[in-house]
Design an enzyme around this catalytic site. Structure first.
Site, PDB file in Angstrom:
ATOM      1  N   TYR A 172       0.838  -1.213   0.000  1.00 19.38           N
ATOM      2  CA  TYR A 172       0.000   0.000   0.000  1.00 19.38           C
ATOM      3  C   TYR A 172       0.867   1.256   0.000  1.00 19.38           C
ATOM      4  CZ  TYR A 172      -3.846   3.041   1.795  1.00 19.38           C
ATOM      5  OH  TYR A 172      -4.802   4.018   1.973  1.00 19.38           O
TER       6      TYR A 172
ATOM      7  N   ARG B 256      -1.332   8.077  -3.691  1.00 17.96           N
ATOM      8  CA  ARG B 256      -2.227   7.127  -3.034  1.00 17.96           C
ATOM      9  C   ARG B 256      -3.496   7.784  -2.499  1.00 17.96           C
ATOM     10  NH1 ARG B 256       0.326   4.379   2.083  1.00 17.96           N
ATOM     11  NH2 ARG B 256      -0.668   6.121   3.174  1.00 17.96           N
ATOM     12  N   ASP B 257      -4.595   7.031  -2.593  1.00 13.00           N
ATOM     13  CA  ASP B 257      -5.901   7.486  -2.110  1.00 13.00           C
ATOM     14  C   ASP B 257      -6.260   8.859  -2.681  1.00 13.00           C
ATOM     15  OD1 ASP B 257      -6.722   5.260  -0.844  1.00 13.00           O
ATOM     16  OD2 ASP B 257      -6.647   6.063   1.177  1.00 13.00           O
TER      17      ASP B 257
ATOM     18  N   SER C 247      -5.513   9.385   4.288  1.00  9.13           N
ATOM     19  CA  SER C 247      -4.533   8.324   4.053  1.00  9.13           C
ATOM     20  C   SER C 247      -3.711   8.565   2.799  1.00  9.13           C
ATOM     21  CB  SER C 247      -5.255   6.975   3.966  1.00  9.13           C
ATOM     22  OG  SER C 247      -6.371   7.058   3.097  1.00  9.13           O
TER      23      SER C 247
ATOM     24  N   ASP D  11      -8.058   0.331  -2.311  1.00  8.36           N
ATOM     25  CA  ASP D  11      -8.719   1.555  -2.819  1.00  8.36           C
ATOM     26  C   ASP D  11      -8.274   2.020  -4.193  1.00  8.36           C
ATOM     27  OD1 ASP D  11      -9.845   1.566  -0.317  1.00  8.36           O
ATOM     28  OD2 ASP D  11      -9.217   3.577   0.213  1.00  8.36           O
TER      29      ASP D  11
ATOM     30  N   ASP E  54      -8.614   5.534  11.399  1.00  7.64           N
ATOM     31  CA  ASP E  54      -8.782   5.735   9.962  1.00  7.64           C
ATOM     32  C   ASP E  54      -8.364   7.142   9.544  1.00  7.64           C
ATOM     33  OD1 ASP E  54      -9.944   3.187   9.418  1.00  7.64           O
ATOM     34  OD2 ASP E  54     -11.839   3.915  10.225  1.00  7.64           O
TER      35      ASP E  54
END
Length: 395
Positions: free
Chosen positions: A117, A122-123, A129, A168, A350
């Site tokens: 990840y 990312r995201d 995140s 994701d 989270d």
């Protein structure tokens, strides 16, 4: 980590591997099997292997136990340390967690779960995140991240590994491609996932690509394009032999087989037949088969013990009132679902509820989100204790 509600918006806008039978394994010591492990990704390895309780999460839980004064809650917390949970390699620096986890011993009958990840950008549809690599830094992802993990796995041929590939990422390209951030990240996601699948295709590894959840790609309008997006990455990687299928509900809250589903009475429910993860695994699995990709699944049930808490299906951040869910098991009752697993470590946040923080995401400030909460990945003792109290089945 986050889960988008954009699946709804998008609609509105439009058995695993066991040791090779030719080389039977003999349990020898905590450090792995007596000889090299060969996983057969055409079968369900979770019928042969137990998800390993990694030492990093064990240490977090044991530290949490020391902070609990209530004797019954303390006893319940202690049990969590023995439950298998995936280890997140979510930064280049966190690759350093892997060798200690292996040094502490992975018995021959266990499989170590790892989350890959760290894609560039990312995201792309959330702030909580966002990753360390910028859009365009695909070469760093290859050379400083994936290429550093591969030799570690090769150096431990007597240990079995189950990998979740990039939560994701590809689902965002299906439902959030209208965002400039996701448009900018798209080529890096596709090329990065394909590179990871190709390089991590090792005999002692079985891989699952992330597929969001039923409230994301489960919408009628998202099933076919979602399956085609994932299948394209699988084929671009050369259809790797050690690839098994998908992971679903990672860090999510959806019930496995609740009927009627949590949001089945919503006004738009008629446009989503995947009102629980079992239905999603089956319907998305059929779409994946049509698209030419292996379609077995592992499902994260770690925090889905309580339903009816979210105001909207897409509310993904630190859901208030949540409880630990079904324990890891290969007894799913579904031919396509290899196992229930705990992927998100329960107790790790989270995202922060501090609206002044750089990484604040508004989903973490919603009415159904627990407050206060620290930055993503940081430990939240109060939230962990809530998961314990609300666990179903009880610990």
């Amino acid at each position: 980590m986050k889960f988008s509600q954009s699946a709804a918006l998008a609609f509105a806008a439009t058995t695993l591997a066991a040791p090779s039978p030719t080389t039977p394994q003999k349990p020898r010591q905590a450090g792995g099997c007596a000889s090299a492990v060969t996983l057969d990704a055409s079968t369900n390895v979770f019928r042969q292997y137990k998800l390993h309780a990694n030492s990093f999460y064990r240490a977090e839980v044991e530290a949490a136990v020391e902070q609990i004064s209530d004797s019954s809650l303390k006893a319940a917390a202690a049990k969590v340390a023995d439950i298998g949970t995936f280890l997140w390699l979510d930064t280049i620096a966190n690759i350093a967690k892997l060798e200690p986890a292996l040094a502490n011993g992975v018995p021959c009958e266990n499989i170590l779960g790892l989350v890959i990840y760290d894609l560039p950008g990312r995201d792309c549809a959330a702030k909580a995140s966002n990753g360390e690599l910028k859009v365009g830094e695909l070469n760093r992802y290859r050379t400083e991240y994936i290429d550093k993990i591969v030799p570690i796995l090769k150096a431990h041929p007597n240990t079995a590994f189950a990998l979740v590939i990039e939560p994701d990422s590809l689902p965002n390209l299906v439902t959030n491609i209208d965002l400039q951030t996701c448009q900018d990240s798209a080529s890096g996601y596709r090329d990065g996932v394909a590179y990871a699948l190709r390089q991590l295709n090792l005999p002692n590894v079985v891989m699952y690509m992330d597929a969001g959840h039923g409230g994301w790609l489960g919408w009628d309008a998202n099933l076919k394009p979602g399956a085609e997006e994932l299948a394209s990455a699988y084929k671009a990687a050369g259809s790797p032999k050690q690839f098994r299928g998908i992971s679903t509900n990672v860090a999510g809250w959806n019930a496995w087989d609740l009927t009627p589903g949590e949001f089945s009475t919503s006004a738009d429910a008629q446009y989503n037949q995947c009102q629980n993860e079992k239905l999603y695994v089956e319907k998305f699995g059929a779409a994946l088969r049509t698209a030419g990709m292996p379609n077995h699944a592992i499902v994260d049930t770690g925090r889905s013990g309580v339903q009816g808490l979210r105001h909207e299906w897409g509310n993904w951040c630190n859901v208030n009132g949540a409880g630990f869910g079904r324990r890891p098991s290969a007894e799913t009752g579904s031919e396509l679902a290899d196992a229930f697993v705990w992927i998100k470590p329960g107790g790790e946040s989270d995202g922060t509820s501090d609206a002044s923080a750089v990484r604040y995401d508004s989903f973490c400030g919603r009415e159904d989100a627990y407050k206060p909460s620290p930055e993503a990945g940081q430990w939240n003792q109060a939230y962990f204790e809530m998961l314990l109290r609300n666990a179903k089945p009880a610990l």
